[in-house]
Design a protein around this motif. Structure first.
Motif, PDB file in Angstrom:
ATOM      1  N   TYR A 173      77.059 130.949 -38.350  1.00  0.00           N
ATOM      2  CA  TYR A 173      77.490 130.873 -36.954  1.00  0.00           C
ATOM      3  C   TYR A 173      77.472 132.267 -36.324  1.00  0.00           C
ATOM      4  O   TYR A 173      77.567 133.289 -36.998  1.00  0.00           O
ATOM      5  CB  TYR A 173      78.904 130.287 -36.868  1.00  0.00           C
ATOM      6  N   TYR A 229      86.209 131.990 -36.752  1.00  0.00           N
ATOM      7  CA  TYR A 229      85.985 130.694 -37.408  1.00  0.00           C
ATOM      8  C   TYR A 229      87.281 130.190 -38.044  1.00  0.00           C
ATOM      9  O   TYR A 229      87.632 129.015 -37.927  1.00  0.00           O
ATOM     10  CB  TYR A 229      84.885 130.849 -38.453  1.00  0.00           C
ATOM     11  N   ILE A 264      80.121 124.408 -31.857  1.00  0.00           N
ATOM     12  CA  ILE A 264      79.028 123.997 -32.745  1.00  0.00           C
ATOM     13  C   ILE A 264      77.666 124.457 -32.254  1.00  0.00           C
ATOM     14  O   ILE A 264      76.760 124.665 -33.053  1.00  0.00           O
ATOM     15  CB  ILE A 264      79.031 122.470 -32.995  1.00  0.00           C
ATOM     16  N   CYS A 290      76.389 127.578 -33.903  1.00  0.00           N
ATOM     17  CA  CYS A 290      75.908 127.493 -35.284  1.00  0.00           C
ATOM     18  C   CYS A 290      74.382 127.431 -35.261  1.00  0.00           C
ATOM     19  O   CYS A 290      73.797 126.699 -34.457  1.00  0.00           O
ATOM     20  CB  CYS A 290      76.501 126.279 -35.981  1.00  0.00           C
ATOM     21  N   TYR A 332      72.324 124.017 -35.367  1.00  0.00           N
ATOM     22  CA  TYR A 332      72.737 122.865 -34.569  1.00  0.00           C
ATOM     23  C   TYR A 332      71.590 122.373 -33.695  1.00  0.00           C
ATOM     24  O   TYR A 332      70.963 123.140 -32.958  1.00  0.00           O
ATOM     25  CB  TYR A 332      73.931 123.228 -33.696  1.00  0.00           C
ATOM     26  N   HIS A 351      83.943 121.842 -32.240  1.00  0.00           N
ATOM     27  CA  HIS A 351      84.052 123.123 -32.920  1.00  0.00           C
ATOM     28  C   HIS A 351      84.040 122.921 -34.433  1.00  0.00           C
ATOM     29  O   HIS A 351      84.462 121.872 -34.938  1.00  0.00           O
ATOM     30  CB  HIS A 351      85.354 123.839 -32.534  1.00  0.00           C
ATOM     31  N   ALA A 352      83.535 123.921 -35.121  1.00  0.00           N
ATOM     32  CA  ALA A 352      83.698 124.003 -36.576  1.00  0.00           C
ATOM     33  C   ALA A 352      84.933 124.851 -36.837  1.00  0.00           C
ATOM     34  O   ALA A 352      84.986 126.020 -36.421  1.00  0.00           O
ATOM     35  CB  ALA A 352      82.471 124.632 -37.214  1.00  0.00           C
ATOM     36  N   ARG A 353      85.946 124.261 -37.479  1.00  0.00           N
ATOM     37  CA  ARG A 353      87.215 124.944 -37.752  1.00  0.00           C
ATOM     38  C   ARG A 353      87.521 124.809 -39.228  1.00  0.00           C
ATOM     39  O   ARG A 353      87.661 123.692 -39.741  1.00  0.00           O
ATOM     40  CB  ARG A 353      88.346 124.347 -36.929  1.00  0.00           C
ATOM     41  N   ASP A 403      88.869 121.234 -40.768  1.00  0.00           N
ATOM     42  CA  ASP A 403      87.776 120.548 -41.459  1.00  0.00           C
ATOM     43  C   ASP A 403      88.058 120.441 -42.952  1.00  0.00           C
ATOM     44  O   ASP A 403      87.683 119.460 -43.598  1.00  0.00           O
ATOM     45  CB  ASP A 403      86.449 121.272 -41.214  1.00  0.00           C
ATOM     46  N   HIS A 423      77.226 117.748 -36.403  1.00  0.00           N
ATOM     47  CA  HIS A 423      78.518 118.048 -37.033  1.00  0.00           C
ATOM     48  C   HIS A 423      79.379 116.783 -37.082  1.00  0.00           C
ATOM     49  O   HIS A 423      80.598 116.847 -36.981  1.00  0.00           O
ATOM     50  CB  HIS A 423      79.210 119.161 -36.236  1.00  0.00           C
ATOM     51  N   TYR A 447      81.849 120.667 -42.596  1.00  0.00           N
ATOM     52  CA  TYR A 447      82.542 121.922 -42.306  1.00  0.00           C
ATOM     53  C   TYR A 447      81.913 122.637 -41.121  1.00  0.00           C
ATOM     54  O   TYR A 447      82.581 123.367 -40.401  1.00  0.00           O
ATOM     55  CB  TYR A 447      82.507 122.840 -43.522  1.00  0.00           C
ATOM     56  N   TYR A 448      80.605 122.492 -40.961  1.00  0.00           N
ATOM     57  CA  TYR A 448      79.870 123.066 -39.846  1.00  0.00           C
ATOM     58  C   TYR A 448      78.538 122.329 -39.802  1.00  0.00           C
ATOM     59  O   TYR A 448      78.146 121.651 -40.761  1.00  0.00           O
ATOM     60  CB  TYR A 448      79.644 124.581 -39.991  1.00  0.00           C
TER      61      TYR A 448
END
Length: 231
Positions: free
Chosen positions: A59, A66, A73, A76, A79, A103-105, A109, A173, A178-179
């Protein structure tokens, strides 16, 4: 149905284009995801990373962001990248509109993954794990699953015949992710909840070694490999 082991992999086309990392792969450990459940014994995860940065993040942000705030996302690298059919086949399973998180968190996640580790196929919804996905019948007893796709990008319908290399959708995602990344596996049944994983090798790709790209045929990449496929 033939019985396959890791020494007799089924060879298919590479399902992506460009450069990729493979953090989870049967080339490094089996089962590659720590479980045989849901046909994932020989599954792969593919994502794009910045090979120049420490930790090789996937990302455009700091690890602290992160961890604490999450990363949009679309920040990333992979994506929306196109996912391609690894074989000629027929679509026998498809989900196109399962929502994905914006979002990737890491922490949220991780909590979701912990909950899903106790997934019960009798009562659970497999889309919570696979998200948007396509399942192809490659041949008798061999099915390919391509999971975590971006909503509304899936280009195929149930029963449709597809050719190897045909676009199927975009990396997303959705589900247990996770991402943004592509989860790919071969299995012996079209139903993820009862399938057993089948070992898989890729017909052709390249690996970056000693400053140059080296052609690999019928290979199984490892987690240390930087790989690419151009066509």
């Amino acid at each position: 149905m033939s019985v396959h082991d890791a020494d007799d992999p089924i060879v298919v086309g590479f399902p992506l284009r460009g450069e990729w990392a493979v953090p989870n792969t049967p080339g490094t450990r089996v089962p590659s995801h720590g479980t045989d459940a849901l046909g994932s014994r020989f599954a792969y995860d593919f994502l794009q990373v910045d090979w120049r940065r420490a930790g090789r993040p996937c990302y455009r942000a700091s690890f602290l962001r992160y961890l604490l705030l999450g990363v949009p996302i679309d920040s990333c690298y992979c994506y929306g990248e196109t996912v391609y059919a690894p074989c000629d086949g027929t679509v026998v399973g498809v989900e196109a509109d399962w929502p994905e998180r914006t979002h990737a968190r890491l922490l949220s996640d991780a909590r979701r993954a912990a909950r899903n580790s106790n997934f019960d196929p009798e009562v659970g919804d497999v889309r919570e794990l696979a998200g948007n996905h396509v399942v192809l019948r490659c041949r008798e007893g061999v099915y390919a699953a391509l999971c975590h796709l971006r909503p509304s990008t899936v280009k195929v319908e149930l029963g449709q015949a597809v050719a190897q290399g045909e676009p199927l959708g975009g990396v997303g995602h959705s589900g247990n992710s996770y991402y943004p990344h592509l989860h790919f596996q071969l299995m012996d049944d079209p139903d993820l909840t009862r399938a057993a994983g089948l070992p898989c090798a890729f017909a052709s790709y390249e690996v970056f070694e000693h400053g140059a790209w080296k052609k690999v045929r019928e290979g199984v990449p490892t987690a240390a490999d930087r790989i690419r496929c151009l066509a």
